[in-house]
Design a protein around this motif. Structure first.
Motif, PDB file in Angstrom:
ATOM      1  N   ARG A   1       6.687  41.000  66.740  1.00  0.00           N
ATOM      2  CA  ARG A   1       5.455  40.582  67.772  1.00  0.00           C
ATOM      3  C   ARG A   1       3.694  41.358  68.330  1.00  0.00           C
ATOM      4  NH1 ARG A   1       8.232  37.383  70.956  1.00  0.00           N
ATOM      5  NH2 ARG A   1       6.930  37.810  73.094  1.00  0.00           N
TER       6      ARG A   1
ATOM      7  N   HIS B   1       6.568  27.450  65.012  1.00  0.00           N
ATOM      8  CA  HIS B   1       5.364  27.346  64.412  1.00  0.00           C
ATOM      9  C   HIS B   1       5.087  26.159  62.945  1.00  0.00           C
ATOM     10  CE1 HIS B   1       3.296  30.676  66.295  1.00  0.00           C
ATOM     11  NE2 HIS B   1       4.340  31.283  65.677  1.00  0.00           N
TER      12      HIS B   1
ATOM     13  N   THR C   1      14.213  28.991  53.477  1.00  0.00           N
ATOM     14  CA  THR C   1      15.230  29.219  53.937  1.00  0.00           C
ATOM     15  C   THR C   1      15.436  30.464  55.217  1.00  0.00           C
ATOM     16  OG1 THR C   1      17.121  29.725  52.752  1.00  0.00           O
ATOM     17  CG2 THR C   1      17.105  27.684  52.190  1.00  0.00           C
TER      18      THR C   1
ATOM     19  N   TYR D   1       9.307  30.071  63.297  1.00  0.00           N
ATOM     20  CA  TYR D   1       9.081  28.815  62.953  1.00  0.00           C
ATOM     21  C   TYR D   1       9.469  27.598  63.058  1.00  0.00           C
ATOM     22  CZ  TYR D   1      10.171  32.017  58.252  1.00  0.00           C
ATOM     23  OH  TYR D   1      10.039  33.126  58.005  1.00  0.00           O
TER      24      TYR D   1
HETATM   25  C1  LIG Z   1      10.817  36.462  62.749  1.00  0.00           C
HETATM   26  C2  LIG Z   1       9.520  37.503  62.016  1.00  0.00           C
HETATM   27  C3  LIG Z   1       9.334  37.589  60.621  1.00  0.00           C
HETATM   28  C4  LIG Z   1       8.629  37.196  63.037  1.00  0.00           C
HETATM   29  O1  LIG Z   1       7.454  38.264  62.121  1.00  0.00           O
HETATM   30  P1  LIG Z   1       6.808  38.777  64.445  1.00  0.00           P
HETATM   31  O2  LIG Z   1       5.433  39.628  63.160  1.00  0.00           O
HETATM   32  O3  LIG Z   1       7.138  39.680  64.796  1.00  0.00           O
HETATM   33  O4  LIG Z   1       6.073  37.654  64.408  1.00  0.00           O
HETATM   34  P2  LIG Z   1       4.167  37.554  65.434  1.00  0.00           P
HETATM   35  O5  LIG Z   1       4.695  39.255  66.246  1.00  0.00           O
HETATM   36  O6  LIG Z   1       3.304  36.863  64.639  1.00  0.00           O
HETATM   37  O7  LIG Z   1       5.150  36.415  66.516  1.00  0.00           O
HETATM   38  C5  LIG Z   1       6.194  36.859  67.568  1.00  0.00           C
HETATM   39  C6  LIG Z   1       6.146  36.465  68.607  1.00  0.00           C
HETATM   40  O8  LIG Z   1       4.849  37.480  69.394  1.00  0.00           O
HETATM   41  C7  LIG Z   1       3.686  37.225  69.674  1.00  0.00           C
HETATM   42  N1  LIG Z   1       2.492  37.937  69.534  1.00  0.00           N
HETATM   43  C8  LIG Z   1       2.249  38.442  68.350  1.00  0.00           C
HETATM   44  N2  LIG Z   1       0.997  39.302  68.487  1.00  0.00           N
HETATM   45  C9  LIG Z   1       1.328  39.688  69.795  1.00  0.00           C
HETATM   46  C10 LIG Z   1       0.996  40.656  70.628  1.00  0.00           C
HETATM   47  N3  LIG Z   1       0.055  41.010  70.408  1.00  0.00           N
HETATM   48  N4  LIG Z   1       1.338  40.600  72.189  1.00  0.00           N
HETATM   49  C11 LIG Z   1       2.382  40.476  72.522  1.00  0.00           C
HETATM   50  N5  LIG Z   1       2.980  39.238  72.011  1.00  0.00           N
HETATM   51  C12 LIG Z   1       2.406  39.149  70.302  1.00  0.00           C
HETATM   52  C13 LIG Z   1       3.690  36.028  69.028  1.00  0.00           C
HETATM   53  O9  LIG Z   1       2.771  35.030  70.170  1.00  0.00           O
HETATM   54  C14 LIG Z   1       5.006  35.845  68.966  1.00  0.00           C
HETATM   55  O10 LIG Z   1       5.951  34.793  70.272  1.00  0.00           O
HETATM   56  P3  LIG Z   1       6.545  33.993  69.854  1.00  0.00           P
HETATM   57  O11 LIG Z   1       7.689  34.451  69.122  1.00  0.00           O
HETATM   58  O12 LIG Z   1       6.971  33.895  72.037  1.00  0.00           O
HETATM   59  O13 LIG Z   1       5.965  32.641  69.821  1.00  0.00           O
HETATM   60  C15 LIG Z   1       9.949  38.917  61.794  1.00  0.00           C
HETATM   61  O14 LIG Z   1      10.550  39.066  63.463  1.00  0.00           O
HETATM   62  C16 LIG Z   1      11.573  39.547  61.158  1.00  0.00           C
HETATM   63  O15 LIG Z   1      11.244  39.720  59.902  1.00  0.00           O
HETATM   64  N6  LIG Z   1      12.940  38.990  61.201  1.00  0.00           N
HETATM   65  C17 LIG Z   1      13.991  39.155  60.457  1.00  0.00           C
HETATM   66  C18 LIG Z   1      13.918  39.133  58.798  1.00  0.00           C
HETATM   67  C19 LIG Z   1      14.064  37.245  58.685  1.00  0.00           C
HETATM   68  O16 LIG Z   1      14.324  36.823  59.969  1.00  0.00           O
HETATM   69  N7  LIG Z   1      13.378  37.117  57.746  1.00  0.00           N
HETATM   70  C20 LIG Z   1      13.063  36.296  58.375  1.00  0.00           C
HETATM   71  C21 LIG Z   1      13.427  35.778  56.499  1.00  0.00           C
HETATM   72  S1  LIG Z   1      12.615  34.042  55.842  1.00  0.00           S
END
Ligand SMILES: CC(C)(COP(=O)(O)OP(=O)(O)OC[C@H]1O[C@@H](n2cnc3c(N)ncnc32)[C@H](O)[C@@H]1OP(=O)(O)O)[C@@H](O)C(=O)NCCC(=O)NCCS
Length: 143
Positions: A78, A118, A104, A115
């Motif tokens: 996040r 986005h 996937t 996903y």
């Molecule tokens: C799914 C995953 C890749 C998301 O990664 P992440 O770095 O948390 O993603 P982001 O920070 O870009 O976005 C997530 C949320 O944080 C929010 N965010 C980003 N920057 C922010 C900030 N500075 N302050 C507050 N919120 C923020 C985004 O707006 C987004 O909000 P939303 O979900 O309500 O749209 C991560 O949770 C993960 O690795 N999951 C486990 C592994 C997995 O399942 N991977 C996919 C396999 S293909």
């Protein structure tokens, strides 16, 4: 900061892959060192750094348009790393001539919700029950 992965990042990347709470690898031997090396040496492999430490990574296949991996250290979720890495990988796939990317992921996970928000569209299920998502590549993530 986003940059290309190097061999020196391997241990940290492995730790992040093993540390996630969802999409946990039931059998680590399913991901071979040869596959990881191939992505680093021949395909698309980016890491995101925060305060000099690797906190997230993505791998994509420029031949098939597949996002093979996107993983963020749970302590650094996040903060925009997931989106920034995905945008970087999609830009590379676009540059490689792809009109569409695919991946996937597990049903009912944060990744699924991420996903869908986005611009990814579900196309069906893979043989192991994962959701198959596609995304048009006319532009990078503008959501
Ligand atoms: C799914 C995953 C890749 C998301 O990664 P992440 O770095 O948390 O993603 P982001 O920070 O870009 O976005 C997530 C949320 O944080 C929010 N965010 C980003 N920057 C922010 C900030 N500075 N302050 C507050 N919120 C923020 C985004 O707006 C987004 O909000 P939303 O979900 O309500 O749209 C991560 O949770 C993960 O690795 N999951 C486990 C592994 C997995 O399942 N991977 C996919 C396999 S293909």
């Amino acid at each position: 900061m986003i940059r290309k992965a190097t061999l020196a990042d391997h241990a940290r990347i492995h730790a992040i892959r093993m540390g996630v709470r969802e999409d946990v690898l039931s059998d680590p031997s399913l991901v071979t060192a040869e596959e990881v090396d191939w992505y680093r040496e021949h395909a698309i492999f980016f890491v995101a750094e925060e305060a000099g430490e690797v906190v997230a990574f993505t791998c994509a296949n420029h031949q098939s348009g597949l996002i093979w991996a996107l993983f963020v250290d749970p302590a650094h979720e996040r903060r925009g790393h997931g989106r920034a890495l995905l945008d970087a990988a999609l830009a590379e796939l676009t540059a490689a001539g792809h009109a569409q990317a695919w991946l996937t992921t597990g049903s009912g996970t944060r990744a699924e919700r991420f996903y869908r928000r986005h611009g990814w569209r579900e196309m069906g299920r893979s043989i192991d029950g994962q959701i198959v998502f596609i995304r048009a590549l006319a532009e990078t993530d503008a959501n």
